[in-house]
Design a protein around this motif. Structure first.
Motif, PDB file in Angstrom:
ATOM      1  N   PHE A 178     -17.473   2.272   5.583  1.00 55.52           N
ATOM      2  CA  PHE A 178     -17.282   1.049   4.805  1.00 55.52           C
ATOM      3  C   PHE A 178     -15.777   0.801   4.782  1.00 55.52           C
ATOM      4  N   SER A 179     -15.310  -0.189   4.034  1.00 62.11           N
ATOM      5  CA  SER A 179     -13.870  -0.449   4.068  1.00 62.11           C
ATOM      6  C   SER A 179     -13.329  -0.871   2.709  1.00 62.11           C
ATOM      7  N   LYS A 180     -12.010  -0.772   2.589  1.00 65.32           N
ATOM      8  CA  LYS A 180     -11.264  -1.259   1.436  1.00 65.32           C
ATOM      9  C   LYS A 180     -10.250  -2.261   1.977  1.00 65.32           C
ATOM     10  N   THR A 181     -10.059  -3.354   1.268  1.00 64.42           N
ATOM     11  CA  THR A 181      -9.167  -4.398   1.755  1.00 64.42           C
ATOM     12  C   THR A 181      -7.690  -4.003   1.594  1.00 64.42           C
ATOM     13  N   PRO A 182      -6.780  -4.610   2.346  1.00 67.76           N
ATOM     14  CA  PRO A 182      -5.355  -4.278   2.254  1.00 67.76           C
ATOM     15  C   PRO A 182      -4.758  -4.467   0.865  1.00 67.76           C
ATOM     16  N   THR A 183      -5.326  -5.380   0.064  1.00 74.03           N
ATOM     17  CA  THR A 183      -4.781  -5.631  -1.271  1.00 74.03           C
ATOM     18  C   THR A 183      -5.085  -4.497  -2.248  1.00 74.03           C
ATOM     19  N   THR A 184      -5.851  -3.510  -1.824  1.00 71.36           N
ATOM     20  CA  THR A 184      -6.129  -2.353  -2.687  1.00 71.36           C
ATOM     21  C   THR A 184      -4.963  -1.373  -2.725  1.00 71.36           C
ATOM     22  N   VAL A 185      -4.079  -1.413  -1.750  1.00 70.52           N
ATOM     23  CA  VAL A 185      -3.085  -0.350  -1.557  1.00 70.52           C
ATOM     24  C   VAL A 185      -1.955  -0.433  -2.584  1.00 70.52           C
ATOM     25  N   ILE A 186      -1.690   0.707  -3.224  1.00 77.22           N
ATOM     26  CA  ILE A 186      -0.521   0.878  -4.085  1.00 77.22           C
ATOM     27  C   ILE A 186       0.102   2.236  -3.756  1.00 77.22           C
ATOM     28  N   GLY A 187       1.311   2.464  -4.240  1.00 80.54           N
ATOM     29  CA  GLY A 187       2.030   3.680  -3.913  1.00 80.54           C
ATOM     30  C   GLY A 187       1.993   4.729  -4.998  1.00 80.54           C
ATOM     31  N   PRO A 188       2.705   5.827  -4.781  1.00 77.39           N
ATOM     32  CA  PRO A 188       2.779   6.897  -5.777  1.00 77.39           C
ATOM     33  C   PRO A 188       3.344   6.397  -7.105  1.00 77.39           C
ATOM     34  N   HIS A 189       2.770   6.852  -8.193  1.00 77.46           N
ATOM     35  CA  HIS A 189       3.214   6.541  -9.551  1.00 77.46           C
ATOM     36  C   HIS A 189       3.035   5.070  -9.929  1.00 77.46           C
ATOM     37  N   GLU A 190       2.416   4.279  -9.058  1.00 75.80           N
ATOM     38  CA  GLU A 190       2.078   2.910  -9.455  1.00 75.80           C
ATOM     39  C   GLU A 190       0.796   2.949 -10.280  1.00 75.80           C
ATOM     40  N   SER A 191       0.627   1.950 -11.128  1.00 74.88           N
ATOM     41  CA  SER A 191      -0.520   1.922 -12.038  1.00 74.88           C
ATOM     42  C   SER A 191      -1.774   1.392 -11.347  1.00 74.88           C
ATOM     43  N   ILE A 192      -2.878   2.076 -11.612  1.00 72.60           N
ATOM     44  CA  ILE A 192      -4.188   1.625 -11.158  1.00 72.60           C
ATOM     45  C   ILE A 192      -4.750   0.693 -12.232  1.00 72.60           C
ATOM     46  N   PRO A 193      -5.011  -0.562 -11.916  1.00 74.35           N
ATOM     47  CA  PRO A 193      -5.585  -1.453 -12.933  1.00 74.35           C
ATOM     48  C   PRO A 193      -6.971  -0.983 -13.357  1.00 74.35           C
ATOM     49  N   ALA A 194      -7.245  -1.006 -14.654  1.00 72.94           N
ATOM     50  CA  ALA A 194      -8.557  -0.575 -15.150  1.00 72.94           C
ATOM     51  C   ALA A 194      -9.642  -1.613 -14.852  1.00 72.94           C
ATOM     52  N   HIS A 195      -9.235  -2.869 -14.672  1.00 76.63           N
ATOM     53  CA  HIS A 195     -10.185  -3.950 -14.372  1.00 76.63           C
ATOM     54  C   HIS A 195     -11.347  -3.951 -15.368  1.00 76.63           C
ATOM     55  N   GLU A 196     -11.007  -3.820 -16.642  1.00 78.00           N
ATOM     56  CA  GLU A 196     -12.042  -3.703 -17.674  1.00 78.00           C
ATOM     57  C   GLU A 196     -12.909  -4.960 -17.789  1.00 78.00           C
ATOM     58  N   HIS A 197     -12.428  -6.085 -17.254  1.00 77.76           N
ATOM     59  CA  HIS A 197     -13.205  -7.324 -17.325  1.00 77.76           C
ATOM     60  C   HIS A 197     -14.329  -7.358 -16.293  1.00 77.76           C
ATOM     61  N   VAL A 198     -14.296  -6.441 -15.308  1.00 82.07           N
ATOM     62  CA  VAL A 198     -15.338  -6.460 -14.273  1.00 82.07           C
ATOM     63  C   VAL A 198     -16.062  -5.122 -14.110  1.00 82.07           C
ATOM     64  N   THR A 199     -15.503  -4.019 -14.624  1.00 84.02           N
ATOM     65  CA  THR A 199     -16.149  -2.725 -14.429  1.00 84.02           C
ATOM     66  C   THR A 199     -16.023  -1.847 -15.666  1.00 84.02           C
ATOM     67  N   GLU A 200     -17.039  -1.048 -15.887  1.00 84.08           N
ATOM     68  CA  GLU A 200     -17.020  -0.042 -16.947  1.00 84.08           C
ATOM     69  C   GLU A 200     -17.207   1.354 -16.358  1.00 84.08           C
ATOM     70  N   ALA A 201     -17.064   1.463 -15.026  1.00 84.79           N
ATOM     71  CA  ALA A 201     -17.374   2.743 -14.373  1.00 84.79           C
ATOM     72  C   ALA A 201     -16.394   3.027 -13.241  1.00 84.79           C
ATOM     73  N   LEU A 202     -15.106   3.102 -13.582  1.00 85.36           N
ATOM     74  CA  LEU A 202     -14.081   3.370 -12.581  1.00 85.36           C
ATOM     75  C   LEU A 202     -14.015   4.879 -12.310  1.00 85.36           C
ATOM     76  N   ASP A 203     -13.997   5.247 -11.030  1.00 82.91           N
ATOM     77  CA  ASP A 203     -14.048   6.652 -10.630  1.00 82.91           C
ATOM     78  C   ASP A 203     -12.947   6.940  -9.604  1.00 82.91           C
ATOM     79  N   TYR A 204     -12.649   8.217  -9.434  1.00 79.80           N
ATOM     80  CA  TYR A 204     -11.618   8.683  -8.499  1.00 79.80           C
ATOM     81  C   TYR A 204     -12.281   9.389  -7.318  1.00 79.80           C
ATOM     82  N   GLU A 205     -11.579   9.421  -6.183  1.00 82.59           N
ATOM     83  CA  GLU A 205     -12.039  10.173  -5.019  1.00 82.59           C
ATOM     84  C   GLU A 205     -10.812  10.592  -4.211  1.00 82.59           C
ATOM     85  N   GLY A 206     -10.464  11.878  -4.252  1.00 79.14           N
ATOM     86  CA  GLY A 206      -9.341  12.375  -3.468  1.00 79.14           C
ATOM     87  C   GLY A 206      -9.748  12.585  -2.022  1.00 79.14           C
ATOM     88  N   GLU A 207      -8.926  12.093  -1.083  1.00 74.80           N
ATOM     89  CA  GLU A 207      -9.305  12.152   0.336  1.00 74.80           C
ATOM     90  C   GLU A 207      -8.105  12.357   1.251  1.00 74.80           C
TER      91      GLU A 207
END
Length: 290
Positions: free
Chosen positions: A109-138
């Motif tokens: 599957f894929s993730k779009t280019p606008t998903t990319v952020i760097g080290p120590h940048e904030s991950i938006p919680a997107h609370e208006h669209v999701t209640e189930a944000l998860d992590y995956e180290g790869e």
């Protein structure tokens, strides 16, 4: 060799990491160097020769402490979607389903280019669209050479290097929409970095320890030898009908221990900090912002 993209004195530059120092290749080459990592990767392995030539010069004025620069994602804006692999560790497939969910062929599957952020940048919680944000180290694989219908035996010839990826996922969107793209492609949902490590520095990419911690708690711990489909197979399968190009990124899948795999689930919330460490590459750290 470790390569990075950083912001130095307000300018985005490409650098080389050496002994806790950041060597500004843009400045050291006096302008005779690609301006972006995407451009630099077009040189493939010849990029190493180009850097070695620069290192023979006086680079004093182009060298600063690594701690003094702001590291960005190594490839801040990929030219294509990131190629991702689902359920590529058996234990992860089982924790989200059963042994019947272990795939017989790679799941892409894929993730779009606008998903990319760097080290120590904030991950938006997107609370208006999701209640189930998860992590995956790869482990992320960076392609350094154009190829089509690549044979598995020659696949590593097309690899430039490796990085760390956090495949942040909105599990509820993934379930609701019956596909992966939307739940995987929220803005800021692909932290990447801190570096690209050239393949010459990682002789055994299938024997790397990978760990993920959330707020200091160890959640994921595995080695890349547990991949169901190894790097050559992923490259070969992807390229059978699709041209791979320098700068393409393959996220190879995540081990067991994701938040949704716990009972009850340990999903991300605002303020959580995720640390992903891969042996030989470094540690990628990001926090969730409301």
């Amino acid at each position: 060799m470790k390569f990075a993209t950083a912001r130095v004195e307000g300018e985005e530059v490409i650098g080389f990491i050496q002994d806790s120092q950041f060597i500004n290749l843009t400045r050291a080459s006096k302008g005779d160097f690609p301006k972006t990592m995407n451009e630099a990767l077009q040189f493939g392995d010849k990029l190493i020769h180009k850097v070695n030539e620069i290192l023979k010069m006086d680079i004093t004025e182009a060298t600063v402490p690594l701690a003094s620069v702001k590291l960005l994602a190594p490839i801040p804006r990929p030219a294509k979607n990131i190629f991702c692999v689902g359920k590529n560790y058996a234990a992860h497939a089982i924790e989200l389903g059963s042994e019947a969910d272990i795939p017989e062929a790679p799941m892409f599957f894929s993730k779009t280019p606008t998903t990319v952020i760097g080290p120590h940048e904030s991950i938006p919680a997107h609370e208006h669209v999701t209640e189930a944000l998860d992590y995956e180290g790869e482990l992320g694989v960076i392609i350094g050479k154009k190829g089509f219908a690549i044979e598995k035996e020659k696949a590593f010839d097309y690899v430039f290097g490796y990085t760390i990826i956090n495949d942040i996922t909105a599990r509820d969107l993934q379930k609701r929409h019956k596909q992966f793209l939307l739940g995987k492609s929220l803005d800021g949902s692909c932290p990447m970095g801190p570096y690209i490590v050239h393949k010459s520095a990682l002789n055994h990419p299938h024997a790397l320890k990978i760990e993920t911690k959330v707020n200091g708690e160890l959640r994921q711990s595995a080695t890349t030898e547990q991949l169901i489909f190894d790097i050559p197979e992923l490259i070969s399968v992807l390229s059978q009908g699709m041209t791979l190009e320098p700068g393409d990124i393959i996220a190879t899948g995540t081990p067991a221990g994701v938040g949704m795999g716990f009972t009850p689930p340990k999903l991300l919330k605002a303020g959580d900090t995720i640390e992903i460490t891969i042996e030989g590459i470094g540690t990628l750290i990001n926090s969730v912002n409301s």
